[in-house]
Design a protein around this motif. Structure first.
Motif, mmCIF file in Angstrom:
data_model
loop_
_atom_site.group_PDB
_atom_site.id
_atom_site.type_symbol
_atom_site.label_atom_id
_atom_site.label_comp_id
_atom_site.label_asym_id
_atom_site.label_seq_id
_atom_site.Cartn_x
_atom_site.Cartn_y
_atom_site.Cartn_z
ATOM 1 N N LYS A 158 0.827 -1.201 0.000
ATOM 2 C CA LYS A 158 0.000 0.000 0.000
ATOM 3 C C LYS A 158 0.863 1.254 0.000
ATOM 4 C CE LYS A 158 -2.666 1.606 3.536
ATOM 5 N NZ LYS A 158 -3.778 1.572 4.524
ATOM 6 N N GLN A 161 2.310 1.699 -3.456
ATOM 7 C CA GLN A 161 1.337 2.257 -4.389
ATOM 8 C C GLN A 161 1.158 3.748 -4.171
ATOM 9 O OE1 GLN A 161 -0.106 0.346 -6.945
ATOM 10 N NE2 GLN A 161 -0.403 2.458 -7.637
ATOM 11 N N ARG A 162 1.156 4.175 -2.909
ATOM 12 C CA ARG A 162 1.056 5.605 -2.613
ATOM 13 C C ARG A 162 2.249 6.352 -3.195
ATOM 14 N NH1 ARG A 162 3.102 8.915 1.277
ATOM 15 N NH2 ARG A 162 4.043 7.196 2.436
ATOM 16 N N LEU A 164 4.121 5.447 -5.802
ATOM 17 C CA LEU A 164 4.027 5.463 -7.261
ATOM 18 C C LEU A 164 2.960 6.438 -7.730
ATOM 19 C CD1 LEU A 164 4.332 1.633 -8.028
ATOM 20 C CD2 LEU A 164 6.131 3.379 -8.099
ATOM 21 N N ASP A 165 1.845 6.486 -7.025
ATOM 22 C CA ASP A 165 0.774 7.408 -7.400
ATOM 23 C C ASP A 165 1.213 8.867 -7.269
ATOM 24 O OD1 ASP A 165 -0.867 5.303 -7.962
ATOM 25 O OD2 ASP A 165 -2.066 5.454 -6.130
ATOM 26 N N ALA A 166 2.177 9.112 -6.369
ATOM 27 C CA ALA A 166 2.689 10.473 -6.192
ATOM 28 C C ALA A 166 3.680 10.857 -7.275
ATOM 29 C CB ALA A 166 3.344 10.602 -4.818
ATOM 30 N N GLN A 242 1.072 8.756 -14.564
ATOM 31 C CA GLN A 242 0.508 8.275 -13.317
ATOM 32 C C GLN A 242 -0.949 8.703 -13.194
ATOM 33 O OE1 GLN A 242 1.981 6.257 -11.353
ATOM 34 N NE2 GLN A 242 3.974 6.310 -12.359
ATOM 35 N N PRO A 243 -1.833 7.838 -12.714
ATOM 36 C CA PRO A 243 -3.228 8.223 -12.526
ATOM 37 C C PRO A 243 -3.371 9.193 -11.361
ATOM 38 C CG PRO A 243 -2.817 6.060 -11.559
ATOM 39 C CD PRO A 243 -1.555 6.466 -12.283
ATOM 40 N N GLU A 244 -4.485 9.882 -11.337
ATOM 41 C CA GLU A 244 -4.747 10.770 -10.204
ATOM 42 C C GLU A 244 -4.891 9.962 -8.932
ATOM 43 O OE1 GLU A 244 -8.000 13.308 -10.827
ATOM 44 O OE2 GLU A 244 -7.203 14.222 -12.641
ATOM 45 N N ARG A 245 -4.410 10.531 -7.828
ATOM 46 C CA ARG A 245 -4.459 9.820 -6.559
ATOM 47 C C ARG A 245 -5.805 10.009 -5.880
ATOM 48 N NH1 ARG A 245 -0.113 11.271 -2.395
ATOM 49 N NH2 ARG A 245 -1.374 9.802 -1.242
ATOM 50 N N ARG A 247 -7.066 9.102 -2.122
ATOM 51 C CA ARG A 247 -6.529 8.668 -0.853
ATOM 52 C C ARG A 247 -7.220 7.451 -0.301
ATOM 53 N NH1 ARG A 247 -8.296 10.665 4.485
ATOM 54 N NH2 ARG A 247 -7.115 9.376 5.827
ATOM 55 N N HIS A 248 -6.455 6.611 0.502
ATOM 56 C CA HIS A 248 -7.001 5.458 1.189
ATOM 57 C C HIS A 248 -7.873 5.925 2.316
ATOM 58 C CE1 HIS A 248 -4.192 5.995 4.618
ATOM 59 N NE2 HIS A 248 -5.112 5.331 5.250
#
Length: 248
Positions: A158, A161-162, A164-166, A242-245, A247-248
């Motif tokens: 997780k 992934q955070r 990479l999304d950034a 990268q896709p838009e983030r 948040r979890h």
């Protein structure tokens, strides 16, 4: 949580054209920033919920204290996340800075007024609340069905992934929280967290670099050990975009 890129639309108030925020981030963009030092409390569980906050820089931990004095961390917040949106009258958790943190603060009354008049902010709030509910369900599944190794591997995936999304283009994960924080989040002891990290390192799945940095060497193997099957390949390549983030 990341919702959408900032933008604005126009509305007319008493004949005067004003800028209306069209995203939650834009709602905070003109507000002054405040700084917190590591260990400083931003909000306290049980206090009247008077404000909503946008995290500009740094990381915080969210936790509750059980009746027997034990601390249970329910999540971590990072730059771009928004907290304090609970519609209860009092905060239901404590938020404490892990690192030096910069935030922007908006009164709950102003926040609710903006939500009421904006055609864009309502859906943004709905998406954020939906994501938070999904994250809470994921955490319940993790704590109720996974063993210690699977929990830690899931956590590392997780965090990867955070990262990479950034926009990161490599698989080194920065972990600003302490190992005790990770243990309290995963329902483990600090000894178990340390032992499992050593095991993952000895198997060549990860490589530790100090206490706050982990490089993921075999993402596919880490996913298997997390109980997630063959979802990822070990031969990882950075995406061209990268896709838009969210948040979890």
């Amino acid at each position: 949580m990341f919702i959408e890129s900032a933008g604005n639309s126009l509305r007319t108030i008493s004949g005067v054209v004003a800028v209306q925020p069209t995203s939650l981030q834009a709602l905070f963009s003109k507000l002054p920033s405040e700084s917190l030092s590591a260990g400083q409390t931003l909000i306290l569980e049980g206090d009247v919920a008077t404000s909503v906050f946008h995290v500009v820089t740094g990381s915080l931990r969210i936790f509750r204290i059980l009746g027997d004095g034990r601390r249970v961390i329910t999540g971590f917040l990072h730059a771009g996340d928004i907290l304090g949106m609970s519609f209860k009258s009092h905060y239901i958790y404590t938020a404490e800075a892990i690192t030096p943190v910069t935030i922007r603060r908006l009164s709950r009354k102003s926040f609710e007024n903006e939500i009421a008049i904006s055609p864009d902010l309502g859906p943004a709030v709905f998406h954020q609340m939906s994501d938070e509910m999904a994250a809470a369900q994921d955490q319940m599944v993790l704590l109720s069905t996974k063993n210690a190794e699977e929990r830690l591997c899931s956590f590392l995936l997780k965090e990867l992934q955070r990262t990479l999304d950034a926009g990161a283009r490599q698989t080194t994960v920065q972990l600003p929280m302490t190992r005790l924080d990770i243990a309290d989040y995963l329902g483990l002891t600090i000894e178990t967290v340390s032992r499992t990290l050593t095991k993952l390192s000895s198997k060549g799945v990860i490589e530790t670099a100090g206490r706050h940095s982990v490089k993921i060497l075999k993402r596919g193997k880490l996913a298997q050990m997390a109980g997630d099957g063959d979802e990822y390949e070990d031969d990882w390549r950075p995406a061209t975009s990268q896709p838009e983030r969210i948040r979890h």
